[in-house]
Scaffold this motif. Structure first.
Motif, mmCIF file in Angstrom:
data_model
loop_
_atom_site.group_PDB
_atom_site.id
_atom_site.type_symbol
_atom_site.label_atom_id
_atom_site.label_comp_id
_atom_site.label_asym_id
_atom_site.label_seq_id
_atom_site.Cartn_x
_atom_site.Cartn_y
_atom_site.Cartn_z
ATOM 1 N N PHE A 90 -34.454 38.283 -40.894
ATOM 2 C CA PHE A 90 -33.457 37.647 -41.760
ATOM 3 C C PHE A 90 -32.066 37.774 -41.153
ATOM 4 N N VAL A 91 -31.322 36.662 -41.175
ATOM 5 C CA VAL A 91 -29.943 36.642 -40.678
ATOM 6 C C VAL A 91 -29.052 36.062 -41.763
ATOM 7 N N GLY A 92 -28.030 36.801 -42.153
ATOM 8 C CA GLY A 92 -27.044 36.326 -43.117
ATOM 9 C C GLY A 92 -25.657 36.410 -42.504
ATOM 10 N N GLY A 93 -24.701 35.760 -43.145
ATOM 11 C CA GLY A 93 -23.355 35.828 -42.622
ATOM 12 C C GLY A 93 -22.383 34.956 -43.384
ATOM 13 N N ILE A 94 -21.164 34.894 -42.869
ATOM 14 C CA ILE A 94 -20.119 34.072 -43.445
ATOM 15 C C ILE A 94 -19.451 33.296 -42.317
ATOM 16 N N GLU A 95 -19.020 32.070 -42.618
ATOM 17 C CA GLU A 95 -18.433 31.209 -41.589
ATOM 18 C C GLU A 95 -17.348 30.333 -42.190
ATOM 19 N N ALA A 96 -16.326 30.033 -41.395
ATOM 20 C CA ALA A 96 -15.266 29.104 -41.781
ATOM 21 C C ALA A 96 -15.086 28.079 -40.674
ATOM 22 N N ASP A 97 -14.696 26.859 -41.036
ATOM 23 C CA ASP A 97 -14.432 25.831 -40.028
ATOM 24 C C ASP A 97 -13.271 24.953 -40.478
ATOM 25 N N ILE A 98 -12.603 24.341 -39.498
ATOM 26 C CA ILE A 98 -11.512 23.409 -39.749
ATOM 27 C C ILE A 98 -11.649 22.269 -38.745
ATOM 28 N N ASN A 99 -11.468 21.024 -39.218
ATOM 29 C CA ASN A 99 -11.735 19.863 -38.376
ATOM 30 C C ASN A 99 -10.653 18.805 -38.517
ATOM 31 N N LYS A 100 -10.312 18.179 -37.418
ATOM 32 C CA LYS A 100 -9.472 16.991 -37.403
ATOM 33 C C LYS A 100 -10.398 15.783 -37.473
ATOM 34 N N ALA A 101 -10.102 14.843 -38.386
ATOM 35 C CA ALA A 101 -10.979 13.685 -38.587
ATOM 36 C C ALA A 101 -10.290 12.399 -38.158
ATOM 37 N N TRP A 102 -11.114 11.468 -37.670
ATOM 38 C CA TRP A 102 -10.671 10.111 -37.363
ATOM 39 C C TRP A 102 -11.540 9.159 -38.181
ATOM 40 N N ILE A 103 -11.343 9.227 -39.503
ATOM 41 C CA ILE A 103 -12.137 8.449 -40.451
ATOM 42 C C ILE A 103 -11.167 7.647 -41.309
ATOM 43 N N ASP A 104 -11.122 6.342 -41.107
ATOM 44 C CA ASP A 104 -10.153 5.527 -41.837
ATOM 45 C C ASP A 104 -10.749 4.166 -42.187
ATOM 46 N N GLU A 105 -10.114 3.499 -43.152
ATOM 47 C CA GLU A 105 -10.597 2.207 -43.629
ATOM 48 C C GLU A 105 -9.474 1.504 -44.388
ATOM 49 N N THR A 106 -9.409 0.184 -44.226
ATOM 50 C CA THR A 106 -8.524 -0.633 -45.065
ATOM 51 C C THR A 106 -9.354 -1.153 -46.230
ATOM 52 N N ALA A 107 -9.010 -0.718 -47.441
ATOM 53 C CA ALA A 107 -9.816 -1.025 -48.621
ATOM 54 C C ALA A 107 -9.014 -1.873 -49.596
ATOM 55 N N VAL A 108 -9.727 -2.772 -50.283
ATOM 56 C CA VAL A 108 -9.131 -3.591 -51.344
ATOM 57 C C VAL A 108 -9.753 -3.147 -52.659
ATOM 58 N N VAL A 109 -8.891 -2.646 -53.539
ATOM 59 C CA VAL A 109 -9.330 -2.190 -54.858
ATOM 60 C C VAL A 109 -8.529 -2.962 -55.895
ATOM 61 N N GLY A 110 -9.191 -3.905 -56.559
ATOM 62 C CA GLY A 110 -8.479 -4.764 -57.510
ATOM 63 C C GLY A 110 -7.380 -5.519 -56.794
ATOM 64 N N PRO A 111 -6.130 -5.458 -57.322
ATOM 65 C CA PRO A 111 -5.017 -6.161 -56.671
ATOM 66 C C PRO A 111 -4.387 -5.372 -55.532
ATOM 67 N N PHE A 112 -4.888 -4.152 -55.298
ATOM 68 C CA PHE A 112 -4.265 -3.278 -54.309
ATOM 69 C C PHE A 112 -5.029 -3.296 -52.983
ATOM 70 N N GLU A 113 -4.286 -3.353 -51.891
ATOM 71 C CA GLU A 113 -4.857 -3.127 -50.553
ATOM 72 C C GLU A 113 -4.304 -1.815 -50.042
ATOM 73 N N ALA A 114 -5.180 -0.941 -49.581
ATOM 74 C CA ALA A 114 -4.760 0.393 -49.162
ATOM 75 C C ALA A 114 -5.335 0.728 -47.799
ATOM 76 N N ASP A 115 -4.493 1.271 -46.943
ATOM 77 C CA ASP A 115 -4.937 1.848 -45.671
ATOM 78 C C ASP A 115 -5.209 3.326 -45.932
ATOM 79 N N THR A 116 -6.463 3.714 -45.874
ATOM 80 C CA THR A 116 -6.848 5.086 -46.218
ATOM 81 C C THR A 116 -7.314 5.843 -44.982
ATOM 82 N N GLU A 117 -7.117 7.144 -44.994
ATOM 83 C CA GLU A 117 -7.541 7.974 -43.864
ATOM 84 C C GLU A 117 -7.872 9.379 -44.341
#
Length: 218
Positions: A90-117
């Motif tokens: 058995f192996v147990g433990g604790i871990e933390a991570d931090i990440n830079k993301a390149w996840i984006d999209e131009t979305a249209v929600v109702g009358p609004f257009e949004a550049d999201t990231e």
């Protein structure tokens, strides 16, 4: 006659002693040296990269209100560090991570257009699994964080999320100090909101992610 018998006995005894001396004890082969099993206990730090698929549910509170959803996909890269302890297999433990993301999209929600990231995300988790010498199969779960941004009608808004993540994977020690891993994780970051004029926009963020990493074990 007595002398002949006595001489015969001496000769017999001498021959027996010589025969006993002539017996060579077989050499005992040294026991084969057993290589100890790999021990997972200890700290480690690593680099990882992967790909994420997000699902964003948006609701706009204005007038009767309305809702919509969109997907945004992309890559990420980051750091992770943790500590393992091992008891038997058995192996147990604790871990933390931090990440830079390149996840984006131009979305249209109702009358609004949004550049999201999705700008960044991370987590602090427990890990538990079973080791098969240098191979480790594990599950993981804990709290997750993320930061995102949305540009709507020329204004920029920041969103901060706190939620949870769960997943699992496999890891292999290629040397006593270098380990490689593959992992899948599901994230539910919860929701955050911001105001656009008289409207309140609430965005709920979820993500599936796969990653591959390499770590140095101390």
């Amino acid at each position: 006659m007595k002398k002949i018998v006595f001489a015969s006995v001496l000769a017999l005894l001498a021959g027996t002693a010589y025969a006993a001396d002539a017996v060579v004890e077989p050499e005992v082969a040294p026991a084969a040296e057993l290589k100890p099993a790999f021990v997972w206990s200890g700290g480690y730090v690593g680099l990882q990269g992967g790909y994420g698929w997000t699902d964003v549910d948006v609701s706009v509170d204005i007038g009767p209100g309305f809702s919509d959803s969109f997907d945004a996909n992309g890559g990420f890269a980051g750091l992770y560090a943790g500590y393992n302890f091992q008891s038997g297999s058995f192996v147990g433990g604790i871990e933390a991570d931090i990440n830079k993301a390149w996840i984006d999209e131009t979305a249209v929600v109702g009358p609004f257009e949004a550049d999201t990231e999705l700008d960044w995300f991370g987590s602090v988790r427990g890990r538990a699994g079973f080791a098969f010498d240098r191979a480790l199969v594990f599950g993981t779960a804990g709290v997750a964080f993320a930061g995102a941004s949305a540009d709507v009608l020329g204004e920029s808004y920041d969103l901060n999320y706190t939620g949870w993540t769960v997943g699992g994977g496999a890891e292999y020690a290629v040397t006593d100090n270098i380990t490689l891993r593959g992992e899948y994780r599901y994230y539910d970051f919860g929701s955050d909101d911001f105001d656009v004029g008289p409207a309140t926009v609430e965005a709920d963020l979820k993500m599936h992610a796969i990653s591959f990493g390499a770590a140095y074990k101390f």
